[in-house]
Design a protein around this motif. Structure first.
Motif, PDB file in Angstrom:
ATOM      1  N   LEU A  67       0.949  -1.264  -0.101  1.00  0.00           N
ATOM      2  CA  LEU A  67      -0.500   0.403  -0.401  1.00  0.00           C
ATOM      3  C   LEU A  67       0.824   1.333  -0.168  1.00  0.00           C
ATOM      4  CD1 LEU A  67      -2.532   1.487   0.214  1.00  0.00           C
ATOM      5  CD2 LEU A  67      -3.054   1.394   2.818  1.00  0.00           C
ATOM      6  N   SER A  68       2.104   1.254   0.645  1.00  0.00           N
ATOM      7  CA  SER A  68       3.087   2.532   0.715  1.00  0.00           C
ATOM      8  C   SER A  68       3.791   2.136  -0.496  1.00  0.00           C
ATOM      9  CB  SER A  68       3.647   2.438   1.797  1.00  0.00           C
ATOM     10  OG  SER A  68       4.787   1.162   1.814  1.00  0.00           O
ATOM     11  N   ASN A  69       3.694   1.865  -0.632  1.00  0.00           N
ATOM     12  CA  ASN A  69       4.563   1.420  -2.843  1.00  0.00           C
ATOM     13  C   ASN A  69       3.499   2.083  -3.503  1.00  0.00           C
ATOM     14  OD1 ASN A  69       7.897   0.367  -2.649  1.00  0.00           O
ATOM     15  ND2 ASN A  69       6.299  -0.599  -1.805  1.00  0.00           N
ATOM     16  N   LEU A  70       2.087   1.970  -3.271  1.00  0.00           N
ATOM     17  CA  LEU A  70       1.263   2.145  -3.659  1.00  0.00           C
ATOM     18  C   LEU A  70       1.177   3.268  -4.317  1.00  0.00           C
ATOM     19  CD1 LEU A  70      -1.532   0.995  -5.996  1.00  0.00           C
ATOM     20  CD2 LEU A  70      -3.326   1.333  -4.401  1.00  0.00           C
ATOM     21  N   SER A  71       1.255   4.329  -2.935  1.00  0.00           N
ATOM     22  CA  SER A  71       1.091   5.409  -2.653  1.00  0.00           C
ATOM     23  C   SER A  71       2.217   6.164  -3.524  1.00  0.00           C
ATOM     24  CB  SER A  71       1.078   6.117  -1.033  1.00  0.00           C
ATOM     25  OG  SER A  71      -0.354   5.195  -0.541  1.00  0.00           O
ATOM     26  N   PHE A  72       2.882   5.508  -3.458  1.00  0.00           N
ATOM     27  CA  PHE A  72       4.147   6.516  -3.703  1.00  0.00           C
ATOM     28  C   PHE A  72       4.387   6.444  -5.638  1.00  0.00           C
ATOM     29  CE2 PHE A  72       9.051   5.808  -5.972  1.00  0.00           C
ATOM     30  CZ  PHE A  72       9.312   7.145  -4.967  1.00  0.00           C
ATOM     31  N   LEU A  73       3.906   4.936  -6.039  1.00  0.00           N
ATOM     32  CA  LEU A  73       4.026   5.303  -7.121  1.00  0.00           C
ATOM     33  C   LEU A  73       2.641   6.163  -7.498  1.00  0.00           C
ATOM     34  CD1 LEU A  73       4.153   1.596  -7.678  1.00  0.00           C
ATOM     35  CD2 LEU A  73       5.739   3.171  -8.667  1.00  0.00           C
ATOM     36  N   GLU A  74       1.570   6.896  -6.854  1.00  0.00           N
ATOM     37  CA  GLU A  74       1.084   7.473  -7.342  1.00  0.00           C
ATOM     38  C   GLU A  74       1.062   8.778  -7.572  1.00  0.00           C
ATOM     39  OE1 GLU A  74      -1.864   6.494  -8.737  1.00  0.00           O
ATOM     40  OE2 GLU A  74      -3.098   4.791  -7.887  1.00  0.00           O
ATOM     41  N   ILE A  75       2.154   9.572  -6.303  1.00  0.00           N
ATOM     42  CA  ILE A  75       2.796  10.320  -6.042  1.00  0.00           C
ATOM     43  C   ILE A  75       3.760  11.083  -7.882  1.00  0.00           C
ATOM     44  CG2 ILE A  75       4.209  11.663  -4.470  1.00  0.00           C
ATOM     45  CD1 ILE A  75       3.694  10.273  -2.449  1.00  0.00           C
ATOM     46  N   CYS A  76       4.615   9.188  -7.926  1.00  0.00           N
ATOM     47  CA  CYS A  76       5.566   9.989  -9.387  1.00  0.00           C
ATOM     48  C   CYS A  76       4.567  10.279  -9.989  1.00  0.00           C
ATOM     49  CB  CYS A  76       6.174   8.870  -9.419  1.00  0.00           C
ATOM     50  SG  CYS A  76       7.484   8.758  -7.669  1.00  0.00           S
ATOM     51  N   TYR A  77       3.459   9.271 -10.239  1.00  0.00           N
ATOM     52  CA  TYR A  77       2.563   9.093 -11.384  1.00  0.00           C
ATOM     53  C   TYR A  77       2.174  10.758 -11.909  1.00  0.00           C
ATOM     54  CZ  TYR A  77      -1.209   7.442 -14.161  1.00  0.00           C
ATOM     55  OH  TYR A  77      -2.567   7.121 -14.957  1.00  0.00           O
ATOM     56  N   THR A  78       1.404  11.192 -10.881  1.00  0.00           N
ATOM     57  CA  THR A  78       1.033  12.649 -11.768  1.00  0.00           C
ATOM     58  C   THR A  78       1.691  13.668 -11.753  1.00  0.00           C
ATOM     59  OG1 THR A  78       0.909  12.937  -8.998  1.00  0.00           O
ATOM     60  CG2 THR A  78      -1.301  11.788 -10.112  1.00  0.00           C
ATOM     61  N   THR A  79       3.151  13.423 -10.307  1.00  0.00           N
ATOM     62  CA  THR A  79       3.771  14.261 -11.239  1.00  0.00           C
ATOM     63  C   THR A  79       4.855  14.364 -11.868  1.00  0.00           C
ATOM     64  OG1 THR A  79       4.606  14.140  -8.773  1.00  0.00           O
ATOM     65  CG2 THR A  79       6.201  15.451  -9.862  1.00  0.00           C
ATOM     66  N   VAL A  80       4.550  13.224 -12.952  1.00  0.00           N
ATOM     67  CA  VAL A  80       5.306  12.980 -14.199  1.00  0.00           C
ATOM     68  C   VAL A  80       4.305  14.276 -15.192  1.00  0.00           C
ATOM     69  CG1 VAL A  80       5.070  11.910 -16.324  1.00  0.00           C
ATOM     70  CG2 VAL A  80       5.834  11.235 -14.128  1.00  0.00           C
ATOM     71  N   VAL A  81       3.017  14.787 -14.696  1.00  0.00           N
ATOM     72  CA  VAL A  81       1.488  14.743 -15.855  1.00  0.00           C
ATOM     73  C   VAL A  81       1.762  16.140 -14.951  1.00  0.00           C
ATOM     74  CG1 VAL A  81      -0.429  14.768 -16.767  1.00  0.00           C
ATOM     75  CG2 VAL A  81       1.034  12.398 -16.355  1.00  0.00           C
ATOM     76  N   VAL A  82       1.391  16.192 -14.350  1.00  0.00           N
ATOM     77  CA  VAL A  82       1.275  17.441 -13.476  1.00  0.00           C
ATOM     78  C   VAL A  82       1.247  19.202 -13.819  1.00  0.00           C
ATOM     79  CG1 VAL A  82      -0.942  18.655 -11.629  1.00  0.00           C
ATOM     80  CG2 VAL A  82      -1.143  16.035 -11.787  1.00  0.00           C
ATOM     81  N   PRO A  83       3.219  18.928 -12.864  1.00  0.00           N
ATOM     82  CA  PRO A  83       3.356  20.603 -13.117  1.00  0.00           C
ATOM     83  C   PRO A  83       3.269  20.815 -14.492  1.00  0.00           C
ATOM     84  CG  PRO A  83       4.327  19.081 -11.700  1.00  0.00           C
ATOM     85  CD  PRO A  83       3.167  18.265 -12.061  1.00  0.00           C
ATOM     86  N   LEU A  84       3.625  20.512 -15.215  1.00  0.00           N
ATOM     87  CA  LEU A  84       3.676  20.417 -16.450  1.00  0.00           C
ATOM     88  C   LEU A  84       1.952  21.135 -17.402  1.00  0.00           C
ATOM     89  CD1 LEU A  84       5.038  21.335 -19.560  1.00  0.00           C
ATOM     90  CD2 LEU A  84       4.480  19.122 -19.737  1.00  0.00           C
ATOM     91  N   MET A  85       0.754  20.123 -17.282  1.00  0.00           N
ATOM     92  CA  MET A  85      -0.242  20.540 -17.426  1.00  0.00           C
ATOM     93  C   MET A  85      -0.595  21.678 -16.738  1.00  0.00           C
ATOM     94  SD  MET A  85      -3.276  18.477 -16.060  1.00  0.00           S
ATOM     95  CE  MET A  85      -5.102  19.352 -16.341  1.00  0.00           C
ATOM     96  N   LEU A  86      -0.384  21.745 -15.173  1.00  0.00           N
ATOM     97  CA  LEU A  86      -0.557  23.708 -14.710  1.00  0.00           C
ATOM     98  C   LEU A  86       0.176  24.780 -14.959  1.00  0.00           C
ATOM     99  CD1 LEU A  86      -1.062  22.601 -10.909  1.00  0.00           C
ATOM    100  CD2 LEU A  86      -2.683  23.011 -12.673  1.00  0.00           C
ATOM    101  N   SER A  87       1.405  24.510 -15.828  1.00  0.00           N
ATOM    102  CA  SER A  87       2.059  25.556 -16.659  1.00  0.00           C
ATOM    103  C   SER A  87       1.257  26.506 -17.260  1.00  0.00           C
ATOM    104  CB  SER A  87       3.946  25.296 -17.018  1.00  0.00           C
ATOM    105  OG  SER A  87       3.430  24.294 -17.436  1.00  0.00           O
ATOM    106  N   ASN A  88       0.703  25.266 -18.798  1.00  0.00           N
ATOM    107  CA  ASN A  88      -0.125  25.450 -19.369  1.00  0.00           C
ATOM    108  C   ASN A  88      -1.222  25.873 -19.462  1.00  0.00           C
ATOM    109  OD1 ASN A  88       2.212  24.254 -21.754  1.00  0.00           O
ATOM    110  ND2 ASN A  88       1.629  22.199 -21.101  1.00  0.00           N
ATOM    111  N   ILE A  89      -2.280  25.365 -19.040  1.00  0.00           N
ATOM    112  CA  ILE A  89      -3.604  26.248 -18.312  1.00  0.00           C
ATOM    113  C   ILE A  89      -2.877  27.965 -18.197  1.00  0.00           C
ATOM    114  CG2 ILE A  89      -5.276  26.064 -16.879  1.00  0.00           C
ATOM    115  CD1 ILE A  89      -4.680  23.220 -16.332  1.00  0.00           C
ATOM    116  N   LEU A  90      -2.098  28.235 -17.177  1.00  0.00           N
ATOM    117  CA  LEU A  90      -2.696  29.923 -17.594  1.00  0.00           C
ATOM    118  C   LEU A  90      -1.416  30.525 -18.557  1.00  0.00           C
ATOM    119  CD1 LEU A  90      -1.618  30.523 -13.601  1.00  0.00           C
ATOM    120  CD2 LEU A  90      -3.902  30.777 -15.233  1.00  0.00           C
ATOM    121  N   GLY A  91      -1.951  30.895 -19.022  1.00  0.00           N
ATOM    122  CA  GLY A  91      -1.008  31.616 -20.104  1.00  0.00           C
ATOM    123  C   GLY A  91      -0.897  31.157 -21.340  1.00  0.00           C
TER     124      GLY A  91
END
Length: 319
Positions: A67-91
């Protein structure tokens, strides 16, 4: 040309750009705040699970290790996508290089595949715990758990490397391609290729079967044995407790495999780019957010450990 090597042709576009969700400034701000809030909740929820499992000796069992490793994967998984996505939403839309797109696809596919393999391993863990409770610690030692996790990660990395390399040896039309998505996922990038991609789509289906269909069938087999074992328990309370240990995992499995199957296993003729993008929002935000909520709200051990950790933290701060 070796499959395991990324080679970019000179005629290929030098960059991609993601299609905007909306051009209205007020909606851009709202979407940015919404996705940022969801991302922070994902980080906090999954980090809390990792912290509780690592700091409480009562949770140092194979189930909570996975379960803890699943949570770690979820953090890495979303971090691969979301920061770049957020930077593209504004501006203005910021382009991503061909190499950057390939890197994002590689990590996205490998982490998502590891997620699916890990859910199948967790189903086997539940099978051993319920069907062979007296031999649980002998069948599932820590070394075997680590080896299964390492094998899942290694297989996912291998499949992702081969698939990404195969796709990025294709020539893409034009210099500045727009992806109708918010990430470099396999289906939308394949649609931008110039030549016939039937072979590449066939490879994608084979990889999807290895990552989704086979693990899901193994999960179904595990739960067939688990159901028979639960029904053989005489007391209603015993059946309820046994079922409660599996219901959280089953909920996560249905969410994860259901969303991925809709994108990767449906025939291309029955899908649209907009539908794929909407489904991708579910497995990018909803599933990683619901995982910690499901496991904490339906698991007495995790809730108790969280409560005691909060009380200890408050007591130490007061002193």
């Amino acid at each position: 040309m070796p499959v395991g090597k990324l080679v970019f042709n000179q005629s290929d576009p030098t960059e991609f750009v993601f299609r905007a969700f909306t051009t209205a400034t007020e909606f851009q701000v709202l979407l940015f705040l919404l996705f940022l809030l969801l991302y922070l909740m994902i980080l906090c929820g999954n980090t809390a699970i990792i912290w509780v499992v690592c700091t409480h000796s009562t949770l140092r069992t194979p189930m909570y290790f996975f379960l803890s490793n699943l949570s770690f994967l979820e953090i890495c998984y979303t971090t691969v996508v979301v920061p770049l996505m957020l930077s593209n939403i504004l501006g203005a839309q910021k382009p991503i290089s061909l190499a950057g797109c390939g890197a994002q696809m590689f990590f996205f596919v490998s982490l998502g595949s590891t997620d699916c393999f890990l859910l199948a391993i967790m189903a086997y863990d539940r099978y051993v715990a319920i069907c062979h409770p007296l031999h649980y610690t002998l069948i599932m030692p820590r070394k075997l758990c680590t080896q299964m996790l390492g094998g899942a990660l290694g297989l996912a990395l291998f499949l992702s490397l081969q698939l990404t390399a195969l796709i990025f040896t294709l020539p893409f039309c034009g210099h500045h391609q727009e992806i109708n998505h918010f990430l470099c996922d396999v289906p939308p990038v394949l649609r931008l290729a110039c030549p016939d991609i039937r072979v590449h789509q066939a490879v994608l289906y084979v990889v999807s079967i290895l990552v989704l269909t086979i693990p899901f069938l193994l999960i179904c087999v595990s739960y067939m044995f688990i159901t028979c074992a639960i029904l053989s328990i005489r007391s209603a309370e015993g059946r309820r407790q046994a079922f409660s240990t599996c219901s959280s995992h089953l909920t996560v499995v249905l969410l994860q495999y259901g969303c991925f199957s809709l994108v990767y296993l449906r025939p291309r003729s029955s899908t649209s780019e907009d539908e794929d993008r909407q489904i991708a929002l579910v497995y990018t935000f909803v599933t990683p957010l619901l995982n910690p909520l499901i496991y904490t709200l339906r698991n007495k051990d995790v809730k108790g450990a969280l409560r005691s950790a909060i009380i200890r933290k408050a007591a130490s701060d007061a002193n």
